[in-house]
Design a protein around this motif. Structure first.
Motif, PDB file in Angstrom:
ATOM      1  N   GLN A 149       2.271  -8.556 -13.163  1.00 60.46           N
ATOM      2  CA  GLN A 149       1.139  -8.296 -14.048  1.00 60.46           C
ATOM      3  C   GLN A 149       0.579  -9.617 -14.569  1.00 60.46           C
ATOM      4  O   GLN A 149       1.232 -10.661 -14.507  1.00 60.46           O
ATOM      5  N   ASP A 150      -0.644  -9.540 -15.104  1.00 64.05           N
ATOM      6  CA  ASP A 150      -1.320 -10.737 -15.602  1.00 64.05           C
ATOM      7  C   ASP A 150      -1.281 -10.851 -17.123  1.00 64.05           C
ATOM      8  O   ASP A 150      -1.407 -11.944 -17.657  1.00 64.05           O
ATOM      9  N   TRP A 205      19.048 -12.791 -15.636  1.00 65.19           N
ATOM     10  CA  TRP A 205      19.019 -11.343 -15.822  1.00 65.19           C
ATOM     11  C   TRP A 205      20.415 -10.754 -15.681  1.00 65.19           C
ATOM     12  O   TRP A 205      20.835  -9.917 -16.493  1.00 65.19           O
ATOM     13  N   GLN A 206      21.166 -11.197 -14.677  1.00 62.94           N
ATOM     14  CA  GLN A 206      22.534 -10.714 -14.523  1.00 62.94           C
ATOM     15  C   GLN A 206      23.388 -11.088 -15.733  1.00 62.94           C
ATOM     16  O   GLN A 206      24.188 -10.284 -16.218  1.00 62.94           O
ATOM     17  N   GLY A 226      10.789 -15.914 -17.947  1.00 61.58           N
ATOM     18  CA  GLY A 226      10.522 -15.948 -16.516  1.00 61.58           C
ATOM     19  C   GLY A 226      11.184 -14.828 -15.753  1.00 61.58           C
ATOM     20  O   GLY A 226      10.862 -14.591 -14.581  1.00 61.58           O
ATOM     21  N   ILE A 227      12.099 -14.096 -16.392  1.00 64.13           N
ATOM     22  CA  ILE A 227      12.824 -13.036 -15.673  1.00 64.13           C
ATOM     23  C   ILE A 227      11.953 -11.804 -15.411  1.00 64.13           C
ATOM     24  O   ILE A 227      12.299 -10.983 -14.570  1.00 64.13           O
ATOM     25  N   ASP A 250       8.614  -7.083 -24.891  1.00 73.49           N
ATOM     26  CA  ASP A 250      10.060  -6.922 -24.780  1.00 73.49           C
ATOM     27  C   ASP A 250      10.450  -5.681 -23.973  1.00 73.49           C
ATOM     28  O   ASP A 250      11.569  -5.599 -23.447  1.00 73.49           O
ATOM     29  N   HIS A 251       9.558  -4.716 -23.879  1.00 74.53           N
ATOM     30  CA  HIS A 251       9.879  -3.438 -23.232  1.00 74.53           C
ATOM     31  C   HIS A 251       9.474  -3.391 -21.764  1.00 74.53           C
ATOM     32  O   HIS A 251       9.746  -2.405 -21.076  1.00 74.53           O
ATOM     33  N   ASP A 252       8.823  -4.438 -21.265  1.00 75.96           N
ATOM     34  CA  ASP A 252       8.392  -4.432 -19.872  1.00 75.96           C
ATOM     35  C   ASP A 252       9.590  -4.546 -18.926  1.00 75.96           C
ATOM     36  O   ASP A 252      10.620  -5.135 -19.266  1.00 75.96           O
ATOM     37  N   ALA A 253       9.412  -3.989 -17.730  1.00 80.13           N
ATOM     38  CA  ALA A 253      10.475  -4.017 -16.722  1.00 80.13           C
ATOM     39  C   ALA A 253      10.740  -5.445 -16.251  1.00 80.13           C
ATOM     40  O   ALA A 253       9.865  -6.311 -16.322  1.00 80.13           O
TER      41      ALA A 253
END
Length: 290
Positions: A109-110, A130-131, A103-104, A115-118
Motif C-alpha cells: 500500500q501507499d 517479524w519472527q 519496514g516489516i 498498527d493494525h495493518d497486516a
C-alpha cells in the motif's frame, strides 16, 4: 524501574542509556556476545545480580543488504538472540521490550501503515524482525514491541549515523548528490523515541505499537532537508530507486502512523523536521571539529 539494555553502543541504545542515567534510572549495558558466550544459566544469574526489572532489546543486525545474502546468520542474530534473552528473562519475571521496524509491513500500500495493518515483510532482515516479534509475544509475560524506523541521532562518529554520513557526502560530492525519490518513511529522532520508551515502561504498556516522529517523507525530502540545514551548497537530485541497485527488495513505503499510542494518550512525538533541526545544531559542530 531498573533497566538492562542491549545495543547500548548503537544509535538508540546509547541515547536511551544516557537519558536513563540523566533521570536517575539505573541502566546496565549488556554485551550480547558476552551473554551468549557464557550460556543461559550464567547469563540468567548475571541479570539476577543486576536486579533489572526490564530488558530493552535494542541490539540487532540492521544491515539489510548483508542480511539478504546471509539469511541464516541474520536469523541467528535477530531471532535466535531474542529467544535466548527471553529465556534468560522468563524465570526472573523481567519485562521484555523489543525494538522492531516499520519496514516489516511490506510493499502492498501507499498510505502510512497503522498498527493494525497486516505484516508482509519483503526482505530477510524484516522477516527476521517479524519472527522475533512473534517469539517475544509468545514467551514474555509482559511484552512490549515498538515498531520504529529511519532512526537518526547519536554521535557523529557512529558508523550508522545517517545524518552525519549525508553531510560528509555533501561536503565531498562536488556539488551534486542523488537520493531516492520513491521510498517513504518517518525520520525518527532517537531522543524522542528514548523519551517515549521510558514513558511506556513507567506506564506498564504491553502490546505492539508504532512509534515514529510525525510526518512522512521521501528519502529525497529527508536528505534535502539535511543538506539545507547543514548549509551546504549542494543540489540533491531526485533519483529512481532502480538507480541504487539494492540486493534487498526493500518496501517503497515504511511510513507509519501511531494510532494506538494516540488512542492511549501516550503520543506526543514532534514533527521530524523540528527534531532534525534541533539535532543538527550540535551535530554540525561535531563534524566541523573532525
Amino acid at each position: 524501574m531498573k533497566l538492562a539494555i542491549t545495543g547500548s553502543s548503537g544509535l538508540l541504545g546509547s541515547t536511551l542509556t544516557g537519558m536513563a542515567e540523566e533521570r536517575g534510572v539505573p541502566a546496565h549495558s549488556l554485551d550480547r556476545g558476552a551473554l551468549t558466550a557464557m550460556g543461559l544459566v550464567a547469563a540468567r544469574e548475571q541479570l539476577r545480580t543486576l536486579g533489572a526489572d526490564t530488558l530493552v532489546h535494542c541490539a540487532a543486525n540492521t544491515d539489510v543488504e548483508w542480511c539478504e545474502q546471509n539469511a541464516q546468520a541474520c536469523m541467528r542474530d535477530n531471532v535466535g538472540l531474542t529467544e535466548f534473552l527471553l529465556n534468560v528473562c522468563a524465570p526472573l519475571g523481567i519485562k521484555f521490550v523489543f525494538i522492531s521496524s516499520t519496514g516489516i509491513y511490506g510493499n502492498y500500500q501507499d498510505r502510512p501503515f497503522t498498527d493494525h495493518d497486516a505484516v508482509h515483510p519483503t526482505t530477510v532482515h524484516h522477516a527476521s524482525k517479524w519472527q522475533a516479534e512473534q517469539v517475544v509475544m509468545a514467551l514474555n509475560a509482559a511484552p512490549l514491541v515498538v515498531r520504529t524506523g529511519w532512526l537518526f541521532g547519536g554521535a557523529a562518529s557512529m558508523k550508522k549515523n545517517f545524518v552525519a554520513n549525508r553531510i560528509r557526502e555533501a561536503r565531498g560530492c562536488g556539488g551534486t548528490m542523488q537520493s531516492d525519490q520513491s521510498q517513504w518513511g518517518n525520520p525518527t529522532y532517537t531522543l524522542d523515541l528514548a523519551h517515549h520508551l521510558l514513558r511506556f515502561i513507567e506506564a506498564g504498556l504491553v502490546g505492539t505499537f508504532n512509534c515514529v516522529n510525525a510526518g512522512p517523507a521521501t528519502r529525497f525530502d529527508y536528505v534535502s532537508r539535511i543538506v539545507a540545514l547543514a548549509g551546504e551548497q549542494v543540489e540533491v537530485q531526485p533519483t529512481p530507486a532502480a538507480h541504487f541497485k539494492r540486493v534487498a527488495k526493500v518496501s517503497h513505503n515504511e511510513a507509519a502512523v501511531c494510532s494506538k499510542l494516540e488512542q492511549f494518550g501516550l503520543y506526543d512525538m514532534p514533527d521530524w523536521q523540528e527534531s532534525l533541526a534541533a539535532y543538527m545544531k550540535t551535530l554540525v559542530k561535531e563534524l566541523d571539529n573532525e
